[in-house]
Design a protein around this motif. Structure first.
Motif, PDB file in Angstrom:
ATOM      1  N   VAL A  85      18.061  -0.358   5.373  1.00 46.51           N
ATOM      2  CA  VAL A  85      18.503  -0.412   3.982  1.00 46.51           C
ATOM      3  C   VAL A  85      19.785   0.386   3.790  1.00 46.51           C
ATOM      4  CG1 VAL A  85      17.796   0.056   1.600  1.00 46.51           C
ATOM      5  CG2 VAL A  85      16.077  -0.594   3.299  1.00 46.51           C
ATOM      6  N   PRO A  86      20.814  -0.247   3.201  1.00 45.33           N
ATOM      7  CA  PRO A  86      22.036   0.505   2.933  1.00 45.33           C
ATOM      8  C   PRO A  86      21.806   1.562   1.860  1.00 45.33           C
ATOM      9  CG  PRO A  86      22.226  -1.737   2.089  1.00 45.33           C
ATOM     10  CD  PRO A  86      20.900  -1.639   2.775  1.00 45.33           C
ATOM     11  N   ASP A  87      22.491   2.687   2.008  1.00 43.52           N
ATOM     12  CA  ASP A  87      22.449   3.737   0.993  1.00 43.52           C
ATOM     13  C   ASP A  87      23.833   4.386   0.939  1.00 43.52           C
ATOM     14  OD1 ASP A  87      22.625   5.743   3.007  1.00 43.52           O
ATOM     15  OD2 ASP A  87      20.450   5.901   3.131  1.00 43.52           O
ATOM     16  N   PRO A  88      24.072   5.333   0.059  1.00 44.33           N
ATOM     17  CA  PRO A  88      25.413   5.921  -0.070  1.00 44.33           C
ATOM     18  C   PRO A  88      25.954   6.596   1.192  1.00 44.33           C
ATOM     19  CG  PRO A  88      24.091   6.459  -1.993  1.00 44.33           C
ATOM     20  CD  PRO A  88      23.174   5.809  -1.003  1.00 44.33           C
ATOM     21  N   THR A  89      25.076   6.981   2.119  1.00 43.08           N
ATOM     22  CA  THR A  89      25.540   7.661   3.332  1.00 43.08           C
ATOM     23  C   THR A  89      25.575   6.743   4.550  1.00 43.08           C
ATOM     24  OG1 THR A  89      23.326   8.376   3.972  1.00 43.08           O
ATOM     25  CG2 THR A  89      24.572   9.829   2.488  1.00 43.08           C
ATOM     26  N   GLY A  90      25.215   5.511   4.410  1.00 42.49           N
ATOM     27  CA  GLY A  90      25.160   4.565   5.536  1.00 42.49           C
ATOM     28  C   GLY A  90      23.935   3.680   5.406  1.00 42.49           C
ATOM     29  N   TYR A  91      22.974   3.883   6.306  1.00 42.31           N
ATOM     30  CA  TYR A  91      21.728   3.108   6.298  1.00 42.31           C
ATOM     31  C   TYR A  91      20.565   4.038   6.581  1.00 42.31           C
ATOM     32  CZ  TYR A  91      24.000  -1.425   6.131  1.00 42.31           C
ATOM     33  OH  TYR A  91      24.716  -2.513   5.717  1.00 42.31           O
ATOM     34  N   HIS A  92      19.376   3.631   6.114  1.00 37.68           N
ATOM     35  CA  HIS A  92      18.161   4.364   6.457  1.00 37.68           C
ATOM     36  C   HIS A  92      17.050   3.377   6.792  1.00 37.68           C
ATOM     37  CE1 HIS A  92      17.407   3.773   2.087  1.00 37.68           C
ATOM     38  NE2 HIS A  92      16.161   3.654   2.483  1.00 37.68           N
ATOM     39  N   LEU A  93      16.077   3.876   7.529  1.00 38.26           N
ATOM     40  CA  LEU A  93      14.908   3.092   7.895  1.00 38.26           C
ATOM     41  C   LEU A  93      13.869   3.221   6.796  1.00 38.26           C
ATOM     42  CD1 LEU A  93      13.415   1.448  10.121  1.00 38.26           C
ATOM     43  CD2 LEU A  93      12.515   3.644  10.935  1.00 38.26           C
ATOM     44  N   ARG A  94      13.259   2.110   6.486  1.00 39.59           N
ATOM     45  CA  ARG A  94      12.199   2.107   5.480  1.00 39.59           C
ATOM     46  C   ARG A  94      10.986   1.391   6.061  1.00 39.59           C
ATOM     47  NH1 ARG A  94      14.125   0.230  -0.268  1.00 39.59           N
ATOM     48  NH2 ARG A  94      15.380   2.109  -0.007  1.00 39.59           N
ATOM     49  N   GLU A 154       0.827  -1.205   0.000  1.00 39.19           N
ATOM     50  CA  GLU A 154       0.000   0.000   0.000  1.00 39.19           C
ATOM     51  C   GLU A 154       0.865   1.262   0.000  1.00 39.19           C
ATOM     52  OE1 GLU A 154      -3.738   1.991   0.151  1.00 39.19           O
ATOM     53  OE2 GLU A 154      -3.337  -0.128  -0.112  1.00 39.19           O
ATOM     54  N   ASP A 155       1.897   1.263   0.827  1.00 37.51           N
ATOM     55  CA  ASP A 155       2.743   2.447   0.980  1.00 37.51           C
ATOM     56  C   ASP A 155       4.173   2.033   1.286  1.00 37.51           C
ATOM     57  OD1 ASP A 155       0.655   4.513   0.918  1.00 37.51           O
ATOM     58  OD2 ASP A 155       0.025   3.668   2.828  1.00 37.51           O
ATOM     59  N   VAL A 156       5.127   2.854   0.844  1.00 36.85           N
ATOM     60  CA  VAL A 156       6.541   2.675   1.190  1.00 36.85           C
ATOM     61  C   VAL A 156       7.095   4.061   1.527  1.00 36.85           C
ATOM     62  CG1 VAL A 156       8.800   1.827   0.448  1.00 36.85           C
ATOM     63  CG2 VAL A 156       6.721   0.735  -0.426  1.00 36.85           C
ATOM     64  N   TRP A 157       7.733   4.166   2.712  1.00 40.22           N
ATOM     65  CA  TRP A 157       8.279   5.436   3.177  1.00 40.22           C
ATOM     66  C   TRP A 157       9.707   5.252   3.653  1.00 40.22           C
ATOM     67  CZ3 TRP A 157       5.794  10.306   3.626  1.00 40.22           C
ATOM     68  CH2 TRP A 157       4.505  10.334   3.061  1.00 40.22           C
ATOM     69  N   LYS A 158      10.512   6.270   3.414  1.00 40.65           N
ATOM     70  CA  LYS A 158      11.911   6.299   3.843  1.00 40.65           C
ATOM     71  C   LYS A 158      12.051   7.332   4.953  1.00 40.65           C
ATOM     72  CE  LYS A 158      16.490   7.587   2.122  1.00 40.65           C
ATOM     73  NZ  LYS A 158      17.262   7.987   0.934  1.00 40.65           N
ATOM     74  N   PHE A 159      12.834   6.974   5.974  1.00 42.06           N
ATOM     75  CA  PHE A 159      13.092   7.865   7.099  1.00 42.06           C
ATOM     76  C   PHE A 159      14.587   8.130   7.168  1.00 42.06           C
ATOM     77  CE2 PHE A 159       9.377   5.322   7.816  1.00 42.06           C
ATOM     78  CZ  PHE A 159       8.426   6.250   8.192  1.00 42.06           C
ATOM     79  N   ARG A 160      14.941   9.393   7.308  1.00 40.69           N
ATOM     80  CA  ARG A 160      16.359   9.770   7.359  1.00 40.69           C
ATOM     81  C   ARG A 160      16.974   9.354   8.697  1.00 40.69           C
ATOM     82  NH1 ARG A 160      13.837  14.338   5.110  1.00 40.69           N
ATOM     83  NH2 ARG A 160      13.701  15.162   7.210  1.00 40.69           N
ATOM     84  N   THR A 161      18.117   8.704   8.596  1.00 44.03           N
ATOM     85  CA  THR A 161      18.876   8.300   9.784  1.00 44.03           C
ATOM     86  C   THR A 161      20.350   8.609   9.515  1.00 44.03           C
ATOM     87  OG1 THR A 161      18.951   6.058   8.903  1.00 44.03           O
ATOM     88  CG2 THR A 161      17.255   6.517  10.550  1.00 44.03           C
ATOM     89  N   PRO A 162      20.711   9.903   9.469  1.00 50.71           N
ATOM     90  CA  PRO A 162      22.081  10.279   9.122  1.00 50.71           C
ATOM     91  C   PRO A 162      23.106   9.637  10.060  1.00 50.71           C
ATOM     92  CG  PRO A 162      20.783  12.202   9.805  1.00 50.71           C
ATOM     93  CD  PRO A 162      19.879  11.037   9.804  1.00 50.71           C
ATOM     94  N   GLY A 163      24.155   9.117   9.452  1.00 57.12           N
ATOM     95  CA  GLY A 163      25.228   8.501  10.214  1.00 57.12           C
ATOM     96  C   GLY A 163      24.944   7.085  10.679  1.00 57.12           C
ATOM     97  N   ALA A 164      23.823   6.516  10.265  1.00 55.40           N
ATOM     98  CA  ALA A 164      23.454   5.177  10.718  1.00 55.40           C
ATOM     99  C   ALA A 164      24.408   4.131  10.178  1.00 55.40           C
ATOM    100  CB  ALA A 164      22.033   4.842  10.279  1.00 55.40           C
ATOM    101  N   GLY A 165      24.694   3.167  11.028  1.00 52.66           N
ATOM    102  CA  GLY A 165      25.559   2.058  10.651  1.00 52.66           C
ATOM    103  C   GLY A 165      24.791   0.763  10.516  1.00 52.66           C
ATOM    104  N   PRO A 215      27.089   6.796  18.702  1.00 54.43           N
ATOM    105  CA  PRO A 215      28.411   7.191  18.175  1.00 54.43           C
ATOM    106  C   PRO A 215      28.909   6.194  17.130  1.00 54.43           C
ATOM    107  CG  PRO A 215      28.635   6.259  20.367  1.00 54.43           C
ATOM    108  CD  PRO A 215      27.170   6.291  20.050  1.00 54.43           C
ATOM    109  N   HIS A 216      29.552   6.707  16.099  1.00 53.24           N
ATOM    110  CA  HIS A 216      30.118   5.834  15.060  1.00 53.24           C
ATOM    111  C   HIS A 216      31.573   6.122  14.857  1.00 53.24           C
ATOM    112  CE1 HIS A 216      25.806   5.544  14.143  1.00 53.24           C
ATOM    113  NE2 HIS A 216      26.146   4.292  13.948  1.00 53.24           N
TER     114      HIS A 216
END
Length: 186
Positions: free
Chosen positions: A131-140, A25-36, A185-186
């Motif tokens: 989910v991995p992305d170019p900046t690390g990982y994000h929540l979907r 029904e829906d797919v959303w991405k949430f920003r998680t800067p610096g996520a490992g 911390p990372h």
């Protein structure tokens, strides 16, 4: 941020084998800067802990109205077979109950969580993934549904504008703030 259905369906998530008869029904991405890679369990625990507190705002009001309507019209008394019966053996003991949540946890992995809700209008799944992305990982988040008949299809159509304009933006603000508050911390 809203994503196309393919952002969920192209990944080999375990939910695909459990709920092939559900529609994305829906797919959303949430920003998680610096996520490992290993941060998903901490974020999931923080989100679940947040759900146990009393919500406020328009989104919370809409949920209260929905639960009241469900009580009045008997929508939430329906007995629906849980997807737990479909779980492969290796997933059966991975979920833990979450207090004060309308969702029943199905399974939790290092990069994937699924919870379900079922009533006389629809059977739904909230699938969270890391989910991995170019900046690390994000929540979907993917929401998968199986409407129950004509009433279910009408219900899903009626709540769509509220999901897009109130519910998902509120969840986005909340979950992205939860990530910032974790300060891993990372």
């Amino acid at each position: 941020m809203r994503l196309p259905e393919s952002a969920h369906s192209e990944h080999p998530w375990r939910i695909h084998e459990i709920a092939p008869d559900f529609v994305v029904e829906d797919v959303w991405k949430f920003r998680t800067p610096g996520a490992g890679r290993h941060d998903f369990p901490a974020l999931l625990a923080a989100i679940q802990a947040e759900r146990t507190t009393e919500s406020t705002g328009l989104s919370a009001l809409l949920f209260k109205v929905r639960w009241k309507l469900g009580e009045l019209f008997g929508w939430d008394r329906a007995q629906v077979t849980s997807l737990r019966d479909r779980l492969p053996t290796d997933l059966r003991d991975t979920a833990t109950p979450v207090e004060n949540s309308p969702l029943t946890s199905l399974y939790i992995l290092d990069n994937e969580y699924a919870g379900e809700i079922a009533n006389s209008t629809m059977h739904g799944i909230m699938h969270l993934s890391w989910v991995p992305d170019p900046t690390g990982y994000h929540l979907r988040m993917a929401v998968l549904v199986k409407p129950n008949g004509h009433l279910g299809r009408l219900y899903m159509a009626a709540i769509k504008p509220f999901r897009y304009t109130i519910i998902y933006p509120a969840i986005t603000r909340s979950w992205e703030q939860t990530w910032k508050d974790l300060a891993i911390p990372h």
